[in-house]
Design an enzyme around this catalytic site. Structure first.
Site, PDB file in Angstrom:
ATOM      1  N   GLY A 260       0.804  -1.203   0.000  1.00 47.69           N
ATOM      2  CA  GLY A 260       0.000   0.000   0.000  1.00 47.69           C
ATOM      3  C   GLY A 260       0.840   1.258   0.000  1.00 47.69           C
ATOM      4  N   ASP A 261       2.158   1.107  -0.033  1.00 53.93           N
ATOM      5  CA  ASP A 261       3.074   2.250  -0.041  1.00 53.93           C
ATOM      6  C   ASP A 261       4.293   1.849  -0.861  1.00 53.93           C
ATOM      7  OD1 ASP A 261       4.519   4.670   0.750  1.00 53.93           O
ATOM      8  OD2 ASP A 261       3.109   4.812   2.407  1.00 53.93           O
TER       9      ASP A 261
END
Length: 477
Positions: A260-261
């Site tokens: 997610g990053d």
């Protein structure tokens, strides 16, 4: 207990990719049989151990419900006595082993067998608290302290965390929910964090659902991170894959990351705290990485880079459905530097940007940063890039009166969409050669073809050869 979502078929494909990749690179783990002896298991490691024990020898229960925090603590404490006598290996057998934070010891190997899962507790009482990191000055989620990581160690030497692709499940959904609701009073734990240490190996594991960053070596040196499959939902907050932070002599290879990053983010401290601490990240090699991260970078340099980042080499990189490839993030007030960066061999598909540099990444730990502390971004080299289904070729934004200099881009083919302005450049200086589509005027095409540099020498950690270690599949207790 809050349950995290199951992974989709695409995640399973990623696991298969990693297993195949490891086999091709010659680090596949095998079982062995010794004539007239007990079964034994072989694995590659920087150090082999004289003594072996199993978690069950210390009262561990692998039912996924019983807390094993005390069993792990008891095991590690007892095995620490063997540090001066050949070291010790703690085997986590098949099963699901619920636990809070673990504190490792030197000359120690934590080994997860196939079908073994370390499951992070969602009981906050099983997570000790720590002071903020000195190079950051505050927590990432909240100003005060932070929770210890699931697997933690400080002031260690010769530590191995490995296995037969066993799983470490951070059960991050509990923490993600608190983050989204603004209920965090301390910064979320990471899955693995090793501080002020050297001779570290983290390899051949599957890590899923971290509360925040997955792997965070900090203030450390001589690190090998190899053969990890790292999986988090693509909308999970701050689930960076591997973040070497103020680290020297680091090798990252053969990893598959869905995040997610940023899949990998190299850091070195935040604004005035990082400037004061003065510990750079340097001599880092990244190779054979595959990344999926629709909202972030395959590799980020920064944004916390105030101690400096230098001599980073990255090659044989693949990104799919990822926002950008190798991104530089910094801002006024950071100080520090990002220089001598070398990237070659990127295969990219479905990207927003191929090249992205940001001089206005404006998050600060507090209002006391020095607006005169300008970062030095120089010597940034990319070559041999193929990208398909790209929205924008490049967005390169330096800082007014502090341009990013010494940029070199060569042998690049980008198949982009219908956006007319493919290259958007401000406050940058450099050259290009054999690049399509045509770059911006601030990066003029050389009349004669050139190849952007990539070092011929090796980072010292590249010469480290793993030993073939083994242990008998029963306990000596």
């Amino acid at each position: 207990m809050k349950l995290c979502p199951k992974f989709s078929e695409s995640y399973v494909v990623g696991v298969i990719f990693t297993v195949l990749l490891l086999g091709l690179q010659g680090v596949r783990i095998v079982e062995c049989k010794v004539a007239k002896e007990l079964d034994c298991l072989e694995y590659p490691a920087i150090s082999c151990r004289k003594h072996t024990a199993f978690l069950t020898d210390f009262g561990g229960v692998g039912d996924g419900k019983t807390s094993n925090t005390k069993a792990f603590q008891y095991a590690i404490s007892n095995l620490s006595h063997y540090a001066s006598d050949g070291g010790a290996l703690l085997v986590v057998p098949p099963g699901t082993w619920l636990t809070g934070s673990l504190n490792l010891t030197s000359h120690f190997t934590l080994f997860l067998q196939s079908e073994a899962t370390i499951l992070a507790s969602q009981d906050e009482s099983e997570w000790p608290t720590l002071a903020v990191l000195p190079s950051y000055g505050r927590g990432r989620d909240a100003p005060d302290g932070r929770f210890s990581s699931l697997i933690f160690g400080t002031n260690l030497t010769d530590v191995v965390i490995t296995g037969y692709n066993g799983t470490i499940d951070g059960q991050g959904c509990y923490w993600w929910d608190k983050f989204h609701k603004g209920e965090l009073k301390l910064t979320r734990p990471y899955t693995i964090e090793i501080m002020f240490s050297n001779h570290i190996q983290i390899s051949n594991l599957t890590l899923i659902n971290s509360p925040s960053w997955f792997v965070h070596p900090i203030y450390s040196s001589d690190i090998i991170i190899q053969g990890l499959t790292i999986l988090a939902p693509i909308d999970s907050p701050n689930t960076d894959g591997i973040n070497p932070d103020s680290c020297t002599n680091t090798r990252i290879e053969d990893c598959y990351i869905v995040s997610g990053d940023d899949c990998i983010a190299i850091k070195s401290g935040w604004d005035e705290y990082g400037i004061k601490f003065r510990m750079p990240s340097q001599h880092i090699i990244i190779r054979r990485l595959e990344c999926v991260s629709p909202d972030s970078a395959m590799i980020a340099l920064g944004s916390e880079m105030s101690g400096g980042i230098q001599d980073v080499r990255a090659e044989d990189l693949t990104a799919i459905n990822t926002e950008s490839a190798v991104r530089i993030k910094t801002a006024v007030g950071r100080g520090g530097y990002v220089k001598d960066i070398f990237v070659k061999g990127m295969n990219l598909k479905t990207m927003k940007y191929v090249f992205w540099m940001t001089g206005s990444y404006g998050s600060h730990p507090d209002p006391d940063f020095d607006p005169k502390a300008l970062p030095n971004i120089s010597g940034i080299n990319y070559r041999d890039v193929f990208a398909d289904n790209v929205t924008y070729s490049a967005r390169l934004d330096g800082i007014a009166n502090d341009p990013f200099t010494g940029i070199c881009i060569s042998n690049v083919t980008i198949h982009s969409g219908d956006k007319k302005l493919q290259w958007n450049c401000t406050d940058v200086e450099g050259v290009t050669s054999n690049v399509y589509p045509r770059p911006c005027e601030l990066l003029p095409e050389k009349k004669e073809k050139i190849e952007c540099p990539y070092p011929d020498d090796k980072v010292p950690i590249e010469s480290v050869q793993l030993k073939t270690c083994s242990f008998k599949s029963v306990s000596f207790f």
